[in-house]
Structures are given as structure tokens and as C-alpha cells.
Enzyme design. Structure first.
Site, PDB file in Angstrom:
ATOM      1  N   ARG A 268       0.835  -1.211   0.000  1.00 28.22           N
ATOM      2  CA  ARG A 268       0.000   0.000   0.000  1.00 28.22           C
ATOM      3  C   ARG A 268       0.866   1.257   0.000  1.00 28.22           C
ATOM      4  NH1 ARG A 268      -3.196   2.618   4.628  1.00 28.22           N
ATOM      5  NH2 ARG A 268      -4.755   3.876   3.562  1.00 28.22           N
TER       6      ARG A 268
ATOM      7  N   HIS B 278       0.785   4.309  -2.754  1.00 27.29           N
ATOM      8  CA  HIS B 278       0.542   5.694  -2.354  1.00 27.29           C
ATOM      9  C   HIS B 278       1.722   6.599  -2.714  1.00 27.29           C
ATOM     10  CE1 HIS B 278      -3.127   5.353   0.495  1.00 27.29           C
ATOM     11  NE2 HIS B 278      -3.123   4.359  -0.365  1.00 27.29           N
ATOM     12  N   ASP B 279       2.924   6.041  -2.725  1.00 25.34           N
ATOM     13  CA  ASP B 279       4.085   6.811  -3.144  1.00 25.34           C
ATOM     14  C   ASP B 279       4.012   7.127  -4.636  1.00 25.34           C
ATOM     15  OD1 ASP B 279       6.644   8.034  -3.001  1.00 25.34           O
ATOM     16  OD2 ASP B 279       7.579   6.192  -3.726  1.00 25.34           O
TER      17      ASP B 279
ATOM     18  N   GLY C 149       5.060  10.541  -8.650  1.00 27.09           N
ATOM     19  CA  GLY C 149       5.809   9.382  -9.126  1.00 27.09           C
ATOM     20  C   GLY C 149       6.433   8.615  -7.981  1.00 27.09           C
TER      21      GLY C 149
ATOM     22  N   ASP D 199       8.962   8.242  -5.958  1.00 26.94           N
ATOM     23  CA  ASP D 199      10.152   9.013  -5.556  1.00 26.94           C
ATOM     24  C   ASP D 199      10.382   8.999  -4.050  1.00 26.94           C
ATOM     25  OD1 ASP D 199       8.014  10.557  -4.737  1.00 26.94           O
ATOM     26  OD2 ASP D 199       8.854  12.463  -5.428  1.00 26.94           O
TER      27      ASP D 199
ATOM     28  N   SER E  13       8.621  10.070  -1.769  1.00 26.75           N
ATOM     29  CA  SER E  13       8.141  11.278  -1.081  1.00 26.75           C
ATOM     30  C   SER E  13       7.213  10.905   0.080  1.00 26.75           C
ATOM     31  CB  SER E  13       7.426  12.219  -2.056  1.00 26.75           C
ATOM     32  OG  SER E  13       6.408  11.552  -2.778  1.00 26.75           O
TER      33      SER E  13
ATOM     34  N   PRO F 145      -6.542   7.923  -5.425  1.00 24.81           N
ATOM     35  CA  PRO F 145      -7.886   7.386  -5.670  1.00 24.81           C
ATOM     36  C   PRO F 145      -8.524   6.952  -4.345  1.00 24.81           C
ATOM     37  CG  PRO F 145      -6.188   5.875  -6.482  1.00 24.81           C
ATOM     38  CD  PRO F 145      -5.494   7.147  -6.100  1.00 24.81           C
TER      39      PRO F 145
ATOM     40  N   HIS G  71      -5.679  -5.282  -3.283  1.00 24.39           N
ATOM     41  CA  HIS G  71      -6.594  -5.274  -2.137  1.00 24.39           C
ATOM     42  C   HIS G  71      -6.882  -6.675  -1.612  1.00 24.39           C
ATOM     43  CE1 HIS G  71      -8.368  -1.050  -3.232  1.00 24.39           C
ATOM     44  NE2 HIS G  71      -7.199  -0.981  -2.629  1.00 24.39           N
ATOM     45  N   THR G  72      -6.262  -7.684  -2.218  1.00 23.92           N
ATOM     46  CA  THR G  72      -6.368  -9.035  -1.667  1.00 23.92           C
ATOM     47  C   THR G  72      -5.631  -9.122  -0.330  1.00 23.92           C
ATOM     48  OG1 THR G  72      -5.975 -11.395  -2.101  1.00 23.92           O
ATOM     49  CG2 THR G  72      -4.303  -9.869  -2.901  1.00 23.92           C
TER      50      THR G  72
ATOM     51  N   ASP H 181     -10.240  -9.507   2.532  1.00 24.96           N
ATOM     52  CA  ASP H 181     -10.935 -10.743   2.178  1.00 24.96           C
ATOM     53  C   ASP H 181     -10.576 -11.801   3.206  1.00 24.96           C
ATOM     54  OD1 ASP H 181      -8.558 -12.188   1.397  1.00 24.96           O
ATOM     55  OD2 ASP H 181      -8.695 -11.403  -0.634  1.00 24.96           O
TER      56      ASP H 181
ATOM     57  N   ASP I  55      -3.847 -13.768  -3.436  1.00 30.57           N
ATOM     58  CA  ASP I  55      -4.582 -14.687  -4.307  1.00 30.57           C
ATOM     59  C   ASP I  55      -5.673 -13.923  -5.055  1.00 30.57           C
ATOM     60  OD1 ASP I  55      -6.624 -14.252  -2.432  1.00 30.57           O
ATOM     61  OD2 ASP I  55      -6.239 -16.134  -1.371  1.00 30.57           O
TER      62      ASP I  55
END
Length: 312
Positions: A59, A63-64, A69, A71, A73, A158, A188-189, A237, A244
Site C-alpha cells: 500500500r 501511495h508513493d 511518481g 520518488d 516522497s 484514488p 486489495h487481496t 478478504d 490470491d
């Protein structure tokens, strides 16, 4: 399967090289040949003590890359009046930064000033997937670390409430396709979601019609509107520590936690891919690898930090 993924990796590297991208598979071959092994060992050691580490690192990498990009940050600390990305609302639940710190410390001891924090995070994300039973791939390297990190820019991430049009726009702005959206959502698995990220879908007065009613009821028990435990939430899940294709099967049953996940069924292309990935685990793995390489090659840094939390 391993050969096919490796072949896909080679094709992608060739296409990146031809477009002038500085990333390469052998970037540290002469300057720090043991870097990948050191980083993998640091991730493995941390995951052995805390099973939430792999999901956290994957995650963190997403998010980076979606802000300025890939980087690193997202690793920078807030300083003075500047509030950094990690303190922006979508990132306050990010954790396991210490894993990157530990890997960086060990790499610096061997090869000072050579390996960027951005590369360490990209490699750690790959290692996190592998440790969770997912596919492996060769990570292109040569990213530089950014010098700017602003919490205000995290609004660009997003959100779990996004509809398919918002998702498509967010991904296309970063050069990512609808196939990339469907494949990368499969991350998101792994992991856990706090009630706040899906609460609006399960309110009895205005429940999301796309959510399975019995599933919504079970979530209301976990996430009551009143008297909610501080860290209440649900696993993404039933096999939330295993990489998976269960995630896609749950979407087809109306049992995904996020509105943004269920939204994948509202566009013909992503709907077909959800069905494909739900039935063909290998197809998901191959698509995920291809899209991860593409996403992690969005570059934007300027330096190699000595400490991942502060600019040089």
C-alpha cells in the site's frame, strides 16, 4: 508461469529503455550487488514478527507512486510548517516505515549513497507480494528520491468511494490503463480496512444497492454508527494475508468492502477482467506483474537520500 512472467518483464524493460527511461534491471550490479538480498531479508524478518507488514509495504508503494511518481516522497517526515504526505488524511493509517528504515540502514552500511529509498520501497513491495504467496518479478531500478512532500497533494490519491469514471481519470492521468486499474486493484487481496472507508455503503437509511445485503449486515455489526471501537474494521478478504484472486471472486458476489472495488463491474472492460481474474489465478498474477512494473516506473526524484525520512 515463472518463465512467462520473466519474459513479460524483459519485454517491459525493453519498451521502457526505448522510451528513454533510465531504469534498468542491473542498475546496482557493480555498485551494490547485494542490495536486493539485503532488502528482501529485512522485509522477511519484519513480516515474521508482524503479519500486517506485507500489505502495509504494498500500500505504501502505491501511495508513493500516485503522488509525484515513485520518488519515496511518502517516506519524508513533516518539517516545520510543511506537512508531509505521510500526514495527509489518506496516509495516516500507513505503517511499517521502520522496515524501509532498517533496509536503508543496512544497505548504507555496505554501499553508502548508492541505493535510493524509492528503489528500496519498490523492491520491498515486490518482496511483500512474494512473501504472501504471490508472483515474483525483476524490479527495474535507478529511481531517484524526491525533495518535495506535501500532505495537501494526497487528495490526488484514488479514494475508496470513487466511481469508475473517477478511477479511470485517476489512472489515465498517470499513464495507466483500465487493465492496469483492474489488475492493480487486486492488491486489495492483502490487508485490512477501517470502517470509515466503507461506512457510507452500509448505512441502513441509504445502503449501497451494489453490496450484498447479508454482507452489509455483518459489516454493520462490526462498524455500528455509534460506540465504534477506535480501530474497528474488516479484513479485505477471508485470506487477507495471502496474495490470491479471492478479491475478484468477492466482487462478483457483491462482497467487496470498497465502493471503488465494486465499481469495477460498472464498465465492460474492467467487468470482463474481474471475471477473468476470478477464474484464472495465473492470468491475474501475470497482469498484476505487468501493471506493477508499469506503475513503479513512474519516476520523479532528484537525489539519493542518506536517510529516507529527510532530504539531503
Amino acid at each position: 508461469m515463472a518463465f512467462r512472467v520473466a519474459f513479460l518483464t524483459s519485454l517491459l524493460i525493453l519498451s521502457m529503455s526505448s522510451s528513454g527511461n533510465a531504469l534498468s534491471l542491473n542498475y546496482y550490479e557493480k555498485t551494490c550487488p547485494d542490495a536486493e538480498w539485503i532488502i528482501a531479508a529485512a522485509v522477511k524478518a519484519a513480516a515474521a514478527k508482524d503479519k500486517t507488514v506485507p500489505a502495509a509495504l504494498l500500500r505504501m508503494h502505491f501511495h508513493d507512486c500516485f503522488i509525484r511518481g515513485c520518488d519515496a516522497s511518502v517516506l519524508l517526515n513533516s518539517k516545520g510548517s510543511n506537512k508531509a504526505e505521510k500526514d495527509g488524511p489518506p496516509n495516516v493509517s500507513l505503517h511499517a516505515f521502520y522496515v524501509i528504515d532498517n533496509a536503508k540502514k543496512q544497505v548504507e552500511a555496505l554501499c553508502p549513497g548508492v541505493v535510493s529509498c524509492a528503489d528500496i520501497l519498490a523492491l520491498a513491495a515486490r518482496d511483500a507480494v512474494v512473501l504472501s504467496g504471490g508472483p515474483t518479478w525483476d524490479v527495474p531500478k535507478g529511481r531517484k528520491d524526491g525533495r518535495t512532500s506535501k500532505a495537501s497533494e494526497t487528495v490526488q490519491l484514488p479514494a475508496p468511494t470513487f466511481n469508475i469514471s473517477q478511477l479511470q481519470q485517476s489512472f489515465s492521468q498517470r499513464g495507466l490503463s483500465m487493465e492496469d486499474l483492474a489488475a492493480l486493484s487486486g492488491g486489495h487481496t492483502l490487508g485490512f480496512a477501517h470502517c470509515s472507508s466503507f461506512q457510507s455503503r452500509i448505512n441502513t437509511n441509504n445502503a449501497d444497492p451494489t453490496i450484498n445485503p447479508s454482507f452489509a449486515e455483518s459489516l454493520r455489526d462490526i462498524c455500528p454508527i455509534h460506540n465504534q471501537a477506535k480501530n474497528a474494521g474488516a479484513n479485505m478478504d477471508a485470506s487477507s494475508a495471502t496474495f490470491d484472486n479471492t478479491y475478484y471472486k468477492l466482487i462478483l458476489q457483491g462482497k467487496s468492502l470498497f465502493a471503488s472495488d465494486q465499481a469495477l463491474l460498472s464498465h465492460p472492460e474492467t467487468k470482463n477482467l474481474v471475471s477473468k481474474f476470478a477464474s484464472l489465478h495465473q492470468s491475474f498474477n501475470e497482469a498484476f506483474v505487468k501493471s506493477m512494473i508499469k506503475m513503479s516506473s513512474i519516476n520523479g526524484g532528484q537525489e539519493v537520500r542518506k536517510d529516507c525520512r529527510v532530504v539531503n
